[in-house]
Design a protein around this motif. Structure first.
Motif, short mmCIF file in Angstrom:
data_model
loop_
_atom_site.label_atom_id
_atom_site.label_comp_id
_atom_site.label_asym_id
_atom_site.label_seq_id
_atom_site.Cartn_x
_atom_site.Cartn_y
_atom_site.Cartn_z
N ASN A 37 0.81 -1.21 0.00
CA ASN A 37 0.00 0.00 0.00
C ASN A 37 0.85 1.27 0.00
OD1 ASN A 37 -2.94 -0.78 0.16
ND2 ASN A 37 -2.03 -2.11 1.70
N HIS A 38 2.14 1.10 -0.30
CA HIS A 38 3.08 2.22 -0.44
C HIS A 38 3.20 3.04 0.84
CE1 HIS A 38 3.14 1.20 -4.64
NE2 HIS A 38 1.83 1.25 -4.64
N ARG A 39 3.05 2.39 1.98
CA ARG A 39 3.26 3.03 3.28
C ARG A 39 4.64 2.59 3.77
NH1 ARG A 39 -1.52 4.62 5.85
NH2 ARG A 39 -0.06 5.79 7.10
N ILE A 40 5.65 3.15 3.16
CA ILE A 40 7.02 2.68 3.32
C ILE A 40 7.53 2.80 4.75
CG2 ILE A 40 9.40 2.94 2.50
CD1 ILE A 40 7.37 1.84 0.42
N ARG A 41 7.26 3.92 5.40
CA ARG A 41 7.74 4.08 6.78
C ARG A 41 7.15 3.02 7.71
NH1 ARG A 41 7.86 10.47 8.22
NH2 ARG A 41 10.02 10.80 7.57
N LEU A 42 5.86 2.77 7.55
CA LEU A 42 5.22 1.74 8.38
C LEU A 42 5.74 0.35 8.03
CD1 LEU A 42 1.59 3.14 8.49
CD2 LEU A 42 3.21 3.00 10.39
N ALA A 43 5.98 0.11 6.75
CA ALA A 43 6.53 -1.18 6.32
C ALA A 43 7.91 -1.37 6.93
CB ALA A 43 6.61 -1.26 4.80
N ASP A 44 8.72 -0.33 6.91
CA ASP A 44 10.06 -0.40 7.49
C ASP A 44 9.99 -0.67 8.99
OD1 ASP A 44 13.00 0.04 7.27
OD2 ASP A 44 12.55 1.74 8.59
N TYR A 45 9.13 0.06 9.69
CA TYR A 45 8.99 -0.13 11.14
C TYR A 45 8.59 -1.57 11.46
CZ TYR A 45 7.07 -0.02 15.83
OH TYR A 45 6.81 -0.32 17.13
N CYS A 46 7.59 -2.09 10.77
CA CYS A 46 7.10 -3.43 11.04
C CYS A 46 8.15 -4.49 10.70
CB CYS A 46 5.80 -3.69 10.29
SG CYS A 46 4.41 -2.75 10.96
N ALA A 47 8.89 -4.30 9.63
CA ALA A 47 9.95 -5.25 9.28
C ALA A 47 11.03 -5.26 10.35
CB ALA A 47 10.54 -4.91 7.92
N LEU A 72 14.85 -5.71 2.74
CA LEU A 72 15.43 -5.58 1.40
C LEU A 72 14.42 -4.92 0.47
CD1 LEU A 72 17.60 -6.16 -0.74
CD2 LEU A 72 16.62 -8.45 -0.96
N ALA A 73 13.17 -5.35 0.53
CA ALA A 73 12.12 -4.77 -0.32
C ALA A 73 11.90 -3.30 0.01
CB ALA A 73 10.82 -5.56 -0.16
N VAL A 74 11.89 -2.96 1.28
CA VAL A 74 11.72 -1.57 1.69
C VAL A 74 12.90 -0.73 1.20
CG1 VAL A 74 11.72 -0.02 3.69
CG2 VAL A 74 10.26 -2.04 3.68
N THR A 75 14.10 -1.26 1.36
CA THR A 75 15.30 -0.54 0.92
C THR A 75 15.27 -0.33 -0.59
OG1 THR A 75 16.55 -1.48 2.74
CG2 THR A 75 17.82 -0.57 0.93
N ALA A 76 14.88 -1.34 -1.33
CA ALA A 76 14.79 -1.21 -2.79
C ALA A 76 13.71 -0.21 -3.18
CB ALA A 76 14.51 -2.57 -3.41
N ALA A 77 12.59 -0.22 -2.46
CA ALA A 77 11.49 0.69 -2.77
C ALA A 77 11.85 2.15 -2.52
CB ALA A 77 10.25 0.32 -1.96
N THR A 78 12.77 2.37 -1.60
CA THR A 78 13.16 3.75 -1.28
C THR A 78 14.43 4.18 -1.99
OG1 THR A 78 14.37 3.01 0.68
CG2 THR A 78 12.07 3.68 1.00
N GLY A 79 14.96 3.31 -2.84
CA GLY A 79 16.18 3.65 -3.56
C GLY A 79 17.39 3.63 -2.65
N GLY A 80 17.40 2.69 -1.71
CA GLY A 80 18.50 2.57 -0.76
C GLY A 80 19.82 2.26 -1.44
N SER A 81 20.86 2.37 -0.67
CA SER A 81 22.20 2.18 -1.22
C SER A 81 22.45 0.73 -1.60
CB SER A 81 23.25 2.60 -0.18
OG SER A 81 23.26 1.68 0.90
N ARG A 82 23.39 0.53 -2.51
CA ARG A 82 23.78 -0.83 -2.90
C ARG A 82 24.29 -1.61 -1.71
NH1 ARG A 82 27.03 -0.72 -8.60
NH2 ARG A 82 25.30 0.01 -9.87
N ARG A 83 25.00 -0.90 -0.83
CA ARG A 83 25.55 -1.55 0.36
C ARG A 83 24.43 -2.10 1.25
NH1 ARG A 83 28.23 1.47 5.23
NH2 ARG A 83 29.06 -0.29 6.35
N ALA A 84 23.38 -1.31 1.47
CA ALA A 84 22.27 -1.75 2.30
C ALA A 84 21.55 -2.92 1.64
CB ALA A 84 21.29 -0.60 2.55
N VAL A 85 21.34 -2.84 0.34
CA VAL A 85 20.69 -3.92 -0.39
C VAL A 85 21.51 -5.20 -0.28
CG1 VAL A 85 20.05 -4.75 -2.70
CG2 VAL A 85 19.43 -2.42 -1.99
N ALA A 86 22.82 -5.10 -0.47
CA ALA A 86 23.69 -6.28 -0.38
C ALA A 86 23.68 -6.86 1.03
CB ALA A 86 25.12 -5.90 -0.79
N TYR A 87 23.65 -5.99 2.04
CA TYR A 87 23.64 -6.46 3.43
C TYR A 87 22.38 -7.27 3.72
CZ TYR A 87 23.34 -6.46 8.48
OH TYR A 87 23.21 -6.85 9.79
N TYR A 88 21.22 -6.70 3.42
CA TYR A 88 19.96 -7.39 3.70
C TYR A 88 19.83 -8.67 2.89
CZ TYR A 88 18.48 -3.33 6.37
OH TYR A 88 18.39 -2.32 7.29
#
Length: 94
Positions: A37-47, A72-88
């Motif tokens: 539902n594109h509620r990224i902050r809430l998705a991040d908090y719950c994850a 990982l999905a939240v990070t990708a949805a927000t355009g997170g860094s490659r480092r964060a994506v690789a970590y998750y």
């Protein structure tokens, strides 16, 4: 170590362990719903809550891997860094 019961805390009993696993799973599912539902902050908090609860379990549970996948999905949805994506991604694989 962050993967296990907190130091000094008594090990959870079987009912507490089940409750932790159930609550972690609820947060995991909420994270997925919020992400859809594109509620990224809430998705991040719950994850993150799902992960924190999953890491408190006596043994690593599948909910931990799924929490990393949600992060990982939240990070990708927000355009997170490659480092964060690789970590998750690495953490989710174990």
């Amino acid at each position: 170590s962050s993967r296990g019961p907190r130091r000094g805390a008594p090990p959870p009993t079987a009912p507490e362990e089940r409750r932790l696993a159930e609550v972690a799973t609820c947060y995991e599912l909420l994270s997925q719903i919020y992400l859809m539902n594109h509620r990224i902050r809430l998705a991040d908090y719950c994850a993150r809550r799902s992960l924190a609860l999953g890491l408190r379990l006596a043994s690593l549970a599948p909910v931990v891997a799924r929490a990393y996948a949600d992060l990982l999905a939240v990070t990708a949805a927000t355009g997170g860094s490659r480092r964060a994506v690789a970590y998750y991604k690495a953490q989710g694989r174990g």
